[in-house]
Design a protein around this motif. Structure first.
Motif, PDB file in Angstrom:
ATOM      1  N   GLU A   1     -18.635  -2.153  10.445  1.00 12.61           N
ATOM      2  CA  GLU A   1     -18.365  -3.152  11.472  1.00 12.61           C
ATOM      3  C   GLU A   1     -16.907  -3.601  11.474  1.00 12.61           C
ATOM      4  N   HIS A   2     -16.286  -3.464  12.637  1.00 13.15           N
ATOM      5  CA  HIS A   2     -14.977  -4.067  12.869  1.00 13.15           C
ATOM      6  C   HIS A   2     -15.231  -5.572  12.998  1.00 13.15           C
ATOM      7  N   CYS A   3     -15.066  -6.286  11.897  1.00  9.92           N
ATOM      8  CA  CYS A   3     -15.570  -7.669  11.854  1.00  9.92           C
ATOM      9  C   CYS A   3     -14.557  -8.648  12.438  1.00  9.92           C
ATOM     10  N   GLU A   4     -14.304  -8.489  13.715  1.00 10.14           N
ATOM     11  CA  GLU A   4     -13.360  -9.388  14.384  1.00 10.14           C
ATOM     12  C   GLU A   4     -13.455  -9.109  15.875  1.00 10.14           C
ATOM     13  N   HIS A   5     -13.468 -10.184  16.678  1.00 11.57           N
ATOM     14  CA  HIS A   5     -13.488 -10.000  18.122  1.00 11.57           C
ATOM     15  C   HIS A   5     -12.673 -11.100  18.786  1.00 11.57           C
ATOM     16  N   HIS A   6     -11.774 -10.664  19.678  1.00  8.65           N
ATOM     17  CA  HIS A   6     -11.034 -11.628  20.495  1.00  8.65           C
ATOM     18  C   HIS A   6     -10.709 -10.971  21.831  1.00  8.65           C
ATOM     19  N   ASP A   7     -10.615 -11.797  22.843  1.00  4.63           N
ATOM     20  CA  ASP A   7     -10.302 -11.297  24.184  1.00  4.63           C
ATOM     21  C   ASP A   7      -8.851 -11.542  24.571  1.00  4.63           C
ATOM     22  N   SER A   8      -8.143 -12.298  23.754  1.00  2.00           N
ATOM     23  CA  SER A   8      -6.734 -12.564  24.015  1.00  2.00           C
ATOM     24  C   SER A   8      -6.045 -12.839  22.691  1.00  2.00           C
ATOM     25  N   GLY A   9      -4.748 -12.826  22.705  1.00  2.00           N
ATOM     26  CA  GLY A   9      -3.992 -13.093  21.489  1.00  2.00           C
ATOM     27  C   GLY A   9      -3.230 -11.869  21.025  1.00  2.00           C
ATOM     28  N   ILE A  10      -2.116 -12.136  20.340  1.00  2.00           N
ATOM     29  CA  ILE A  10      -1.207 -11.076  19.903  1.00  2.00           C
ATOM     30  C   ILE A  10      -1.130 -11.018  18.382  1.00  2.00           C
ATOM     31  N   ILE A  11      -0.896 -12.173  17.758  1.00  2.00           N
ATOM     32  CA  ILE A  11      -0.781 -12.270  16.306  1.00  2.00           C
ATOM     33  C   ILE A  11      -1.609 -13.459  15.840  1.00  2.00           C
ATOM     34  N   ASN A  12      -1.625 -13.703  14.555  1.00  2.00           N
ATOM     35  CA  ASN A  12      -2.416 -14.786  13.990  1.00  2.00           C
ATOM     36  C   ASN A  12      -2.034 -16.139  14.600  1.00  2.00           C
ATOM     37  N   GLU A  13      -3.067 -16.931  14.926  1.00  5.64           N
ATOM     38  CA  GLU A  13      -2.832 -18.272  15.442  1.00  5.64           C
ATOM     39  C   GLU A  13      -2.289 -19.157  14.315  1.00  5.64           C
ATOM     40  N   GLY A  14      -1.125 -19.748  14.543  1.00  2.84           N
ATOM     41  CA  GLY A  14      -0.534 -20.597  13.519  1.00  2.84           C
ATOM     42  C   GLY A  14       0.933 -20.843  13.787  1.00  2.84           C
ATOM     43  N   PRO A  15       1.668 -21.343  12.795  1.00  2.00           N
ATOM     44  CA  PRO A  15       3.094 -21.675  13.001  1.00  2.00           C
ATOM     45  C   PRO A  15       3.931 -20.509  13.511  1.00  2.00           C
TER      46      PRO A  15
ATOM     47  N   HIS B   1     -27.742  -1.796   5.797  1.00  2.00           N
ATOM     48  CA  HIS B   1     -26.473  -1.930   5.088  1.00  2.00           C
ATOM     49  C   HIS B   1     -25.347  -2.064   6.111  1.00  2.00           C
ATOM     50  N   ILE B   2     -24.604  -3.169   6.019  1.00  2.00           N
ATOM     51  CA  ILE B   2     -23.451  -3.394   6.889  1.00  2.00           C
ATOM     52  C   ILE B   2     -22.202  -3.462   6.023  1.00  2.00           C
ATOM     53  N   HIS B   3     -21.226  -2.662   6.394  1.00  2.00           N
ATOM     54  CA  HIS B   3     -19.949  -2.618   5.687  1.00  2.00           C
ATOM     55  C   HIS B   3     -18.873  -3.217   6.587  1.00  2.00           C
ATOM     56  N   PHE B   4     -18.217  -4.264   6.114  1.00  2.00           N
ATOM     57  CA  PHE B   4     -17.186  -4.942   6.898  1.00  2.00           C
ATOM     58  C   PHE B   4     -15.824  -4.312   6.637  1.00  2.00           C
ATOM     59  N   GLN B   5     -15.145  -3.964   7.725  1.00  2.00           N
ATOM     60  CA  GLN B   5     -13.814  -3.377   7.618  1.00  2.00           C
ATOM     61  C   GLN B   5     -12.740  -4.456   7.519  1.00  2.00           C
TER      62      GLN B   5
ATOM     63  N   LEU C   1     -13.868  -2.128  -1.998  1.00  2.00           N
ATOM     64  CA  LEU C   1     -12.961  -0.987  -1.978  1.00  2.00           C
ATOM     65  C   LEU C   1     -11.754  -1.278  -1.099  1.00  2.00           C
ATOM     66  N   ILE C   2     -10.751  -0.441  -1.231  1.00  2.00           N
ATOM     67  CA  ILE C   2      -9.540  -0.532  -0.415  1.00  2.00           C
ATOM     68  C   ILE C   2      -9.495   0.683   0.511  1.00  2.00           C
ATOM     69  N   ALA C   3      -9.315   0.429   1.798  1.00  2.00           N
ATOM     70  CA  ALA C   3      -9.175   1.488   2.804  1.00  2.00           C
ATOM     71  C   ALA C   3      -7.864   1.263   3.554  1.00  2.00           C
ATOM     72  N   THR C   4      -7.299   2.310   4.106  1.00  2.00           N
ATOM     73  CA  THR C   4      -5.972   2.163   4.716  1.00  2.00           C
ATOM     74  C   THR C   4      -5.999   1.721   6.175  1.00  2.00           C
TER      75      THR C   4
ATOM     76  N   CYS D   1     -17.740  -4.658   1.636  1.00  2.00           N
ATOM     77  CA  CYS D   1     -16.548  -4.912   2.454  1.00  2.00           C
ATOM     78  C   CYS D   1     -15.332  -4.223   1.859  1.00  2.00           C
ATOM     79  N   GLU D   2     -14.358  -4.067   2.702  1.00  2.00           N
ATOM     80  CA  GLU D   2     -13.071  -3.498   2.312  1.00  2.00           C
ATOM     81  C   GLU D   2     -11.963  -4.410   2.797  1.00  2.00           C
TER      82      GLU D   2
END
Length: 476
Positions: free
Chosen positions: A209-223, A255-259, A329-332, A282-283
């Motif tokens: 699972e690509h564990c993230e969903h957004h319909d707008s935005g470019i980079i992380n919300e913050g300063p 079994h769900i694996h979070f990317q 685990l670590i994935a690239t 998860c990775e």
């Protein structure tokens, strides 16, 4: 014949002599000065099971100007990887549907006389004249064409699963089976999640699972996003998918694996789920360990990815999740793009960076040199754990040595004399080598990395697949 004297076994510490037979030249990707024969003092080196990466994008078919199977596999071998899992966002997508003439990327598939993209990739060796220097499995789309509207139909791809009609399969199908299901690049939509999970359950696959969903935005919300005046992506875009899917795993037992998990809140939720015994893994990726969202000021579009680089607090939480075992685990998430695409500006440039050829060095610098984990644990995160996730058995070096008579002097592991040489996959590491990442020496077609010029430690020197040397820096 290549003989490495006094090399250290990664998990036992035993010193052995390792003998690697002559190289199949069709599979050999070398560097200037590298050798495949001779005897060397390897007392500063380590032998380990080959690295495995369950999250790569090779852009073949459909976008081979970014990466091809040949260049992607060369990059993997260069990085010490002996197995990868290819994500389904190819063109055409890897959903098992017959390819239609005129569809994006269809020419590549049809020219190879393949029925669909899975068929094309399974028979790539046969239709492109030569074996590739890495083993690879395939990940089927969760939805038709990865469009999110309709769950893919197992009838279209279940014959490519491991163990299904194996006696009737040709060796290429057996070598490159479908072993997971995902719509990587996007989370599985709510409307089809239950059907996708039912498909996974019926076929014995796990959901990546690509564990993230957004319909707008470019980079992380913050300063950082506020300072740059660009739309931000809130951290809860990841946590919402993680909590939704944890409940789905609780309900179904799938079994769900979070990317590429990247936030403190998600790691907390995953810890809690694991404490319940839920089938969750998860990775994370090297860039979430090494960089935070302020990297955008230094690296620009080379620091743009999905999920975005998060805050420094989240980066520290990611390192802590490695240290306490929450991360399996670590994935690239190796994601090649053309230079012209990355130069389109922050808002238009595609997400993603390449990572196969410097992942070990970057992770070693952050995690081992930083004192968070041992060399052995890093090898587990990059080798044995991802192999187990993908349903494979990593090479047991100590087990191979147990067939060798112990004597007063050190033992020899001669790969020409093992019972099943075709199963032996290894990486030779210099765990203390200091080196500088140089993107222009990468074997990948792409150059989109923020790590160019980084001083790192730990270098893969050679890669062995099926007891054959397929890549070497030894002597270079």
């Amino acid at each position: 014949m290549l003989t490495l004297h006094d090399i250290r076994v990664w998990d036992t510490g035993e010193r052995i002599d390792l003998v690697i037979p002559g190289t199949d030249s069709r599979r050999f990707f070398d560097e200037p000065g590298a050798v495949s024969e001779g005897a060397f003092d390897a007392s500063t080196l380590t032998v380990a099971p080959g690295f495995a990466d369950p999250h790569v994008h090779f852009r073949d078919p459909g976008q081979t100007y970014k990466e091809s199977m040949r260049s992607g596999c060369a990059a993997a071998a260069s990085g010490g990887y002996t197995r990868v899992l290819i994500m389904p966002n190819t063109l055409p997508a890897m959903d098992g549907k017959p390819v239609r003439a005129g569809a994006p990327g269809a020419d590549d598939v049809l020219a190879a006389q393949a029925r669909d993209t899975i068929d094309y990739l399974q028979h790539y060796d046969a239709t492109h004249d030569g074996m590739l220097p890495v083993r690879y499995d395939l990940c089927v789309c969760a939805s038709v064409d990865r469009a999110g509207g309709e769950a893919s139909d197992p009838k279209d791809w279940q014959d490519q699963l491991p163990g299904v009609n194996d006696d009737s399969k040709d060796p290429y199908q057996r070598a490159h089976p479908v072993t997971a299901i995902s719509d990587d690049g996007a989370a599985v939509p709510d409307a089809i999640l239950d059907q996708v999970l039912a498909n996974a359950q019926a076929t014995g696959l796990y959901l990546i699972e690509h564990c993230e969903h957004h319909d707008s935005g470019i980079i992380n919300e913050g300063p950082v996003s506020h300072k740059l005046g660009v739309p931000g992506i809130p951290e809860d875009t990841e946590l919402r998918i993680v909590t939704r899917d944890i409940e789905a795993a609780r309900r179904t037992g799938v079994h769900i694996h979070f990317q590429h998990v990247s936030t403190a809140g998600s790691f907390e939720a995953i810890r809690a789920a694991k404490s319940e015994g839920l089938p969750i893994t998860c990775e994370t990726a090297p860039h979430y360990l090494a960089l935070n969202d302020e990297a955008i000021f230094k690296y620009g579009v080379m620091a743009k990815m999905n999920p975005p680089l998060r805050s420094e607090a989240d980066r520290r939480a990611t390192v802590a999740a490695i240290a306490d075992g929450t991360v399996d685990l670590i994935a690239t998430d190796h994601a090649p793009h053309a230079q012209s695409e990355k130069e389109a500006g922050l808002e238009q440039a595609p997400n993603g960076i390449i990572g196969l050829e410097c992942a070990y060095g970057v992770c070693h610098r952050v995690l081992v040199d930083g004192g968070y984990i041992s060399d052995r644990r890093l090898i587990e995160l990059m080798s044995t754990a991802p192999e187990h996730l993908m349903g494979h058995t990593p090479t047991d070096i100590a087990g191979l040595l147990n067939t060798t008579a112990r004597c007063a002097t050190k033992r020899t592991l001669d790969l020409t004399a093992v019972e099943h040489p075709e199963t032996v996959d290894l990486v030779i590491l210099d765990t203390s080598r200091h080196w500088t990442v140089d993107k222009n020496r990468f074997h990948s077609k792409a150059r989109n990395t923020p790590f160019d010029g980084w001083q790192v430690t730990g270098m893969p020197l050679a890669t062995v697949i099926g007891s054959q040397l397929v890549f070497s820096r030894i002597g270079a």
